[in-house]
Design an enzyme around this catalytic site. Structure first.
Site, PDB file in Angstrom:
ATOM      1  N   VAL A 185       0.804  -1.231   0.000  1.00  0.00           N
ATOM      2  CA  VAL A 185       0.000   0.000   0.000  1.00  0.00           C
ATOM      3  C   VAL A 185       0.837   1.281   0.000  1.00  0.00           C
ATOM      4  CG1 VAL A 185      -2.012  -1.095   1.039  1.00  0.00           C
ATOM      5  CG2 VAL A 185      -0.288  -0.059   2.522  1.00  0.00           C
ATOM      6  N   LYS A 186       2.136   1.179  -0.221  1.00  0.00           N
ATOM      7  CA  LYS A 186       2.972   2.373  -0.196  1.00  0.00           C
ATOM      8  C   LYS A 186       3.048   3.052  -1.581  1.00  0.00           C
ATOM      9  CE  LYS A 186       4.243   2.293   4.167  1.00  0.00           C
ATOM     10  NZ  LYS A 186       3.573   1.211   4.887  1.00  0.00           N
TER      11      LYS A 186
END
Ligand code: PLP
Length: 397
Positions: A185-186
């Site tokens: 999710v970065k």
């Protein structure tokens, strides 16, 4: 924020390269690998983009923090100052090496308060670990002054703020060591992965050996390499590094999309007299992965967050009640709930966090709402979202 939103041909072809050679490991198999060294390539790209002499890839952001601490010689009983608002990875990495997480208040930057840091320093303190939460940074100049004065290591957790800068230096490169996460999710992702950057050659050598069982990586026969000190396995695979090779090329495009979308939201909300924006320290440039605002009170922030969700404005976070990001819900840490026995230093030295007073943090985090800035929104979607946010938020006075 998440780079997975825009996966495309470059990610596929990078991964295909690795599968075609069949060498999924970053070390060895020189003959088979057809000159594909994805982890090495990504380390070179990262150190160039982050203006640091050295980069070391590892298996996660949490591993990066752990390896960074170990590489700088931090160990059992050493105190590491970290913020009350962060991700649990901060204290996990500190406890992993037997060191003591010392929680310290955050301020209107949503990151470590330099004044509170100074008050928390003891003769056991070794490290100050600011966490650049939600795309913006700690007051690094003030923290560096404190670290220099007390001879402490400045370790930046830039996992949520890759691509931001402070004093024209990429976040992560200002302190002694910086850490990134490339989890799913970065802003840029490898699926799972992380990295350390530093200008310190000894830290790089230590990180290189420590993250691979202590291997000295001399010669080309892993079986006969020596092990100058104890290590562990925090290696990244070539498949994960390959995805990162594609994503890092796109980082600056992702940042400009985030900035464009953020600016639309910010311009829409700026006229509202009942909200203020999170403070960005002088000299800082965000990576624009979130927009974070303060409501007038904790009660109003809670209600406004619920109302945003009901109005269909997704991906907004009320961190004050969050299990993973704020100290109030870390009862596993407070009550030292580990599977086996903890090191004696941790048992003896860990402060009793059930008795602690973090009302200064509560005063800011209680009023904070952060909304993710996505990469895949169309221009119409951003404008529609901005209008909705304004309509909802202006009611909470
Ligand atoms: C994601 C994150 C980490 C940990 O990264 P993982 O790769 O998920 O282990 C550490 N710190 C912060 C602030 C993060 O957001």
């Amino acid at each position: 924020m998440p780079g997975f939103e825009l996966f495309g041909e470059s990610e596929k072809s990078q991964v295909q390269d690795v599968l075609d050679s069949g060498v999924l490991m970053r070390y060895g198999f020189d003959g088979m690998r057809n000159n594909h060294w994805k982890a090495l390539e990504l380390e070179a790209a990262l150190s160039k983009r982050m203006e640091s002499k050295y980069a070391q890839l590892v298996s996660s952001g949490t591993a990066a923090l752990t390896v960074a601490l170990a590489s700088a010689g931090v160990g059992a009983g050493d105190e590491v100052i970290m913020p009350t608002f962060t991700f649990v990875a901060s204290f996990e990495s500190i406890l992993a090496i037997g060191a003591i997480p010392i929680l310290v208040d955050v301020d209107e930057t949503l990151t470590l308060s330099p004044k509170s840091v100074e008050n928390a320093i003891t003769d056991k303190t070794k490290v100050v670990m600011p966490v650049h939460m939600c795309g913006s940074m700690a007051d690094l100049g003030a923290l560096k002054t404190i670290c220099d004065k007390h001879n402490l290591l400045l370790l930046e957790d830039a996992c949520q703020a890759i691509g931001g800068s402070y004093d024209d230096k990429p976040l992560g490169s200002y302190g002694d060591i910086g850490c990134f996460s490339f989890d799913y999710v970065k802003t840029i992702t490898c699926g799972e992965g992380g990295a350390i950057i530093t200008n310190n050659e000894q830290y790089k050598i230590n990180a290189d050996h420590y993250s691979d069982h202590g291997h000295d990586h001399v010669g080309n026969n892993r079986g006969t390499e020596t092990h100058p000190f104890l290590g562990y396995n925090f290696r990244i695979s070539e498949l994960h590094a390959a995805v990162g090779c594609a994503q890092i090329e796109r980082l600056d495009d992702f940042l400009s999309i985030q900035k464009k979308n953020y600016t639309v939201l910010r311009n829409a909300l700026s006229p509202l007299s009942n909200i203020t924006f999170r403070k960005v320290p002088k000299g800082g440039v965000e990576n624009f992965s979130f927009i974070s605002i303060f409501l007038p009170t904790t009660e109003l922030a809670k209600k406004a967050h619920t109302a945003l969700g009901e109005a269909g404005v997704d991906s907004c976070f009320y961190w004050f009640d969050n299990n993973w990001h704020y100290y109030k819900k870390w009862e596993h840490l407070t009550h030292k709930r580990s599977l086996g026995k903890l090191p004696q230093e941790v048992v003896n030295q860990l402060p009793d966090y059930s008795q602690s007073d973090f009302s200064k943090s509560d005063a800011w985090i209680g009023r904070t709402i952060s909304c993710l800035v996505k990469l895949s929104w169309t221009d119409e979607q951003v404008v529609e979202r901005a209008t909705k946010m304004k309509e909802v938020l202006e009611k909470f006075v």
